[in-house]
Design an enzyme around this catalytic site. Structure first.
Site, PDB file in Angstrom:
ATOM      1  N   PRO C   2       0.661  -1.158   0.017  1.00  0.00           N
ATOM      2  CA  PRO C   2      -0.036   0.221   0.023  1.00  0.00           C
ATOM      3  C   PRO C   2       0.975   1.287  -0.099  1.00  0.00           C
ATOM      4  O   PRO C   2       2.060   1.309   0.623  1.00  0.00           O
ATOM      5  CB  PRO C   2      -0.772  -0.121   1.478  1.00  0.00           C
ATOM      6  CG  PRO C   2      -0.550  -1.530   1.853  1.00  0.00           C
ATOM      7  CD  PRO C   2       0.945  -1.984   1.213  1.00  0.00           C
ATOM      8  N   LEU C   3       0.378   2.426  -0.718  1.00  0.00           N
ATOM      9  CA  LEU C   3       1.152   3.445  -0.937  1.00  0.00           C
ATOM     10  C   LEU C   3       0.128   4.624  -0.290  1.00  0.00           C
ATOM     11  O   LEU C   3      -0.952   4.700  -0.965  1.00  0.00           O
ATOM     12  CB  LEU C   3       1.529   3.504  -2.215  1.00  0.00           C
ATOM     13  CG  LEU C   3       1.984   5.314  -2.697  1.00  0.00           C
ATOM     14  CD1 LEU C   3       3.207   5.521  -1.965  1.00  0.00           C
ATOM     15  CD2 LEU C   3       2.532   5.034  -4.155  1.00  0.00           C
TER      16      LEU C   3
END
Lengths: 75, 75, 75, 75, 75, 75
Positions: C2-3
Site C-alpha cells: 500500500p502506498l
C-alpha cells in the site's frame, strides 16, 4: 483539509466495501487524533491498481505473486 | 507546461463526454488567461473514482449520498 | 504494497517530526489491521502545501484563515 | 525507495503485459544505474487513462486522434 | 467534491498570490458551471516544481528555457 | 503523451542536476523504445521529499537511515 490518497494493488479477493469504509474511518480518526483536524475536513481517496500495472524490484506484482505461490510462501 | 489533474467521484449519471470536453477546454483557457500559457502546452487528466473509494468526514460518498437521499436533500 | 500519500496545508506552527512519525505509524498500523498487510510493505509520503497554493470553495487557505481569524473562530 | 508513476492514455490496441513489464524493468534499471538504488526498493505504478479523460491543447485525446486520423497523419 | 491538482514549473518571476487566487477561483467556477458542483466542495492544490525537476522531450525545462533564450524565441 | 512522476527522498548529498537530466533522458528513451512514443510528447516530473515525510514499515526514512548508520550497513 487533509487529503489522503491510498493506492493498493487489486487482489483476486477484492478489497471489500467494509474494508474501504474501515480505511476511510481509520484515516479520518488518525487525522483528528494526531493533527486535531475537523472530521468533516478529511478527504480519503482509494485507488485500486491492476497487478500487471504495479512493479516492485523490477517485476510486476502479477509475476511476484505467481513466484510466491510457486514457492508456497503465504501470499 | 501546466498539468492539471481533476479527480471526481463517479455518479449514477456518468460525467458525459461533453462535460469532460468542457472541463478540458475551460482549464486550458484558464491557464492561458491567468498564466499566459500556450494552449498546446496544457495537459488535463480527469480521474473518475468509485463512490465507495472516496471518503469525506469518515464516511464513503456512497454512504453520504444514501444519507442525503434519505434526508431528501437535493443531491 | 500500500502506498499512502497525505497532503496537508502548512500551518504557522509547522507539523512536528513527532506528528509526522505518528501519522506514518498510524497509517502503517491501519493497513496491517484492516488489510493484513506486512508492515514493511507500507509506504507513506507526506506532502506539505503552502496555504496560498491550496484552495477551498474558491478561496485560498490563506484567505480562509484570515477570514476565520477575523471572525474569531477557533482556527 | 524511488516511486515512479507512469500515466498513459489507453489506446485501441491496449498496452500489453509485456510492454508493462518492460516499462517496470526499464525504470528499475534506470534507478539503479543513475541513483544506485537497490532494485527491490523501486516501485513503479502504471495508470491507464481513457482518451476522453485526457486533454492536450484544449481538446481530448479522442478528438485529437480523430483529427489526426482524418488528416492521415500516422497515429 | 472535485479535487483539482495544478502542477506548474517555477519561473524566474514566481507565480503571484493573485495569479494563484485567480486559478483557484477560476477552477471553482468551472466546476460549478460544468458539473453543477457546490463551490464549498471544490478543492484546488497548486504544486510548483523546480525547472531542473521537470522534463519535456528528454530535456529539463531549465535546458529548454536556456535553448529558447539563446534562440531568442519569446519564452 | 506519457506522464512520468518520479518521487525520491532527499538525501544529505542532493540529487545532482546531472542525475536529474539522466533520469529525464532515460525515461524519455524508455517510452520511445517500449511504446514508440514521440520524444517531445514525454513529460517527466521529479519530486524530492524530505526524509521526515517519507515512511516505510512504520518508520520515517530519517529514523531508518539513522538505524542503518548505527548498524553500519551501507546506506
Amino acid at each position: 483539509m487533509p487529503l489522503v490518497n491510498i493506492r493498493l494493488t487489486r487482489r483476486e479477493k477484492p478489497t471489500t466495501r467494509e474494508q474501504k469504509a474501515a480505511l476511510i474511518a481509520g484515516v479520518t480518526q488518525l487525522m483528528q487524533d494526531v493533527l486535531d483536524k475537523r472530521r468533516d475536513s478529511v478527504v480519503v481517496i482509494i485507488d485500486e491498481v491492476d497487478p500487471d500495472n504495479w512493479g516492485e524490484g523490477g517485476d510486476s506484482v502479477t509475476v511476484l505473486r505467481e513466484r510466491r505461490a510457486r514457492q508456497g510462501q503465504q501470499q
